[in-house]
Write an enzyme that holds these catalytic residues in place. Structure first.
Site, mmCIF file in Angstrom:
data_model
loop_
_atom_site.group_PDB
_atom_site.id
_atom_site.type_symbol
_atom_site.label_atom_id
_atom_site.label_comp_id
_atom_site.label_asym_id
_atom_site.label_seq_id
_atom_site.Cartn_x
_atom_site.Cartn_y
_atom_site.Cartn_z
ATOM 1 N N GLN A 1 -19.529 -12.778 -4.419
ATOM 2 C CA GLN A 1 -19.933 -11.581 -5.162
ATOM 3 C C GLN A 1 -19.913 -10.359 -4.250
ATOM 4 O OE1 GLN A 1 -20.428 -11.244 -8.303
ATOM 5 N NE2 GLN A 1 -20.971 -13.209 -9.158
ATOM 6 N N CYS B 1 -19.140 -10.778 -17.704
ATOM 7 C CA CYS B 1 -18.748 -9.492 -17.110
ATOM 8 C C CYS B 1 -18.053 -8.600 -18.136
ATOM 9 C CB CYS B 1 -17.834 -9.715 -15.902
ATOM 10 S SG CYS B 1 -16.305 -10.589 -16.291
#
Length: 456
Positions: free
Chosen positions: A288, A413
């Site tokens: 991430q 997302c």
């Protein structure tokens, strides 16, 4: 009879902006016709020039602000207007968080036809200098100088970036050093039209908790002139440097990295952590890009999983196993399923590195592997899904519904694909209880969302 399109290319119109689109552009209506205007904000009245007309919408460029929004702010990046990396610097950070909450709510309501509580967005303590990974293309501009930076929006024109304000400072130091090295020694940048030139991309990674830095040069050929000087300059100017890596990509492709990598200096990986977990991160590893927000995201997923230590958890689209491992110490057993072989290998290595013995990683299609687990007598109590932007394949959603977990935690997302998938699960007796957006990418239009679902 369908009404005629009320605008044509070149028209200058006045339009009131009522919302924001998925890419951060203002959305308004002109004589009932949808018009998108980049850099316009809700509550604003703008003058826009129409540059594109389609059957159902038009696109305009902002010519004049007639009435400005209360949350409008002056962008601090000198190349913001040209660069496509950020979309929302002209909106205050408080305004960005409100907009992203509304974006999720609108998608769930309009696309999913769902009545779900959308909580206020979990924001960043500092919305600048958050990206631990930089990946910028290199090119030669019209004057023959080296440009390294983001692409201009919807183009492959590289905007030269002196210091990117959303990157960790060490990434900017790598960028500056490589650019100076290229200029000093006449190192060529790749031209995607001709296929000539050496440096395709400049990449770097920062271990936020370890302070370690990796510099990566992605090249079109194996040999690098003045390689020794490159390493020396990076050592001198980049604090925390522990690795310099070359990746070779000879193919005429938009894919950034090739299959061959070699270490020019130091180690092949850097280390970083998420919570109590540590990770070795290579040039190709998925990790991430916002470490601070990733922990908040995973903690919310853990909260929604509501584990007491006795559950069996299946993590669909597990990738390199970060969520699987984050949940493993709170569960009896975790199974991660992923169709990408290198990701599964990374997940197994991450489990071994963290002495995690109750996480098993399975290579294959979740639509096939979930029924296989059930046939082996393995009944998941909780299923976690974290799919790509396109969302879950329908066959995967059906397989999840068929194994009947008590709870599902959906990490998304993309609000649009999230809404579609939640509607599908609602038809199969899974009710979405709450949606928690998390701002992983301040200054951009992107938002992550964690949703808690329970079996009716």
């Amino acid at each position: 009879m369908k009404a005629a399109v009320p605008v044509k290319k070149g028209d200058i119109i006045e339009v009131q902006i009522s919302g924001l689109g998925s890419s951060g552009e203002g959305v308004g209506r002109y004589n009932g016709f949808t018009v998108f205007v980049k850099n316009a904000l809700p509550e604003e009245i703008v003058q826009a020039e129409i540059v594109l007309v389609k059957k159902n919408y038009a696109v305009g460029v902002l010519k004049q602000l007639i009435k400005a929004a209360s949350e409008r702010t002056e962008p601090i990046c000198p190349v913001y207007k040209e660069c496509g990396g950020c979309q929302l610097q002209h909106l205050s950070y408080a305004g960005q968080l409100k907009m992203k909450q509304q974006q999720v709510l609108d998608a769930l309501t309009r696309i999913g036809h769902l009545d779900v509580e959308v909580l206020p967005v979990i924001g960043c303590s500092n919305p600048w200098n958050y990206r631990n990974k930089m990946q910028f293309p290199a090119a030669v501009n019209a004057e023959g100088k080296i440009n390294i930076g983001c692409y201009a929006a919807a183009t492959h024109s590289v905007i030269d970036t002196g210091s990117c304000l959303i990157q960790k400072e060490a990434n900017n130091e790598v960028l500056t050093t490589v650019r100076k090295w290229m200029q000093r020694f006449g190192i060529s940048a790749y031209d995607e039209k001709t296929g000539k030139g050496l440096v395709r991309h400049v990449m770097s990674r920062v271990g936020v908790h370890s302070g370690e830095v990796m510099a990566v040069l992605i090249t079109s050929a194996y040999d690098i002139p003045h390689k020794k000087e490159l390493v020396e300059w990076l050592e001198k100017y980049v604090p925390g440097l522990v690795s310099v890596v070359q990746n070779i990509n000879k193919k005429p492709t938009n894919v950034v990295m090739g299959s061959k990598t070699r270490v020019l200096y130091g180690r092949p990986t850097i280390t970083d952590s998420l919570g109590a977990l540590s990770f070795n991160i290579s040039a190709q590893s998925f990790f991430q890009v916002n470490s601070e927000q990733a922990e908040k995201l995973y903690n919310k997923a853990l909260e929604y999983a509501a584990l007491n230590g006795n559950e069996t958890v299946v993590d669909v689209y597990c990738g390199t196993g970060t969520i699987s491992l984050y949940l493993a110490k709170h569960a009896a057993q975790v199974y991660g399923i992923e169709i990408v072989p290198p990701a599964i290998e990374d997940a197994k290595k991450n489990a071994a590195d963290n002495n995690c013995h109750n996480a098993e990683f399975i290579l294959g299609d979740a639509a096939e592997k979930l029924p296989e687990l059930l046939a082996q007598g393995i009944q998941p109590d909780v299923v976690i899904v974290d799919p790509p932007r396109a969302g879950c394949e329908q066959k995967v959603l059906q397989a999840i519904a068929d194994v009947k977990p008590k709870r599902i935690v959906y990490v998304s997302c993309n609000p649009a694909s999230l809404a579609r998938d939640l509607a599908y699960l609602a038809e199969r007796d899974y009710k979405a209880l709450a949606a928690q957006p998390v701002d992983m990418f301040p200054m951009t239009s992107h938002v992550e969302t964690v949703v808690s679902l329970s079996q009716n």
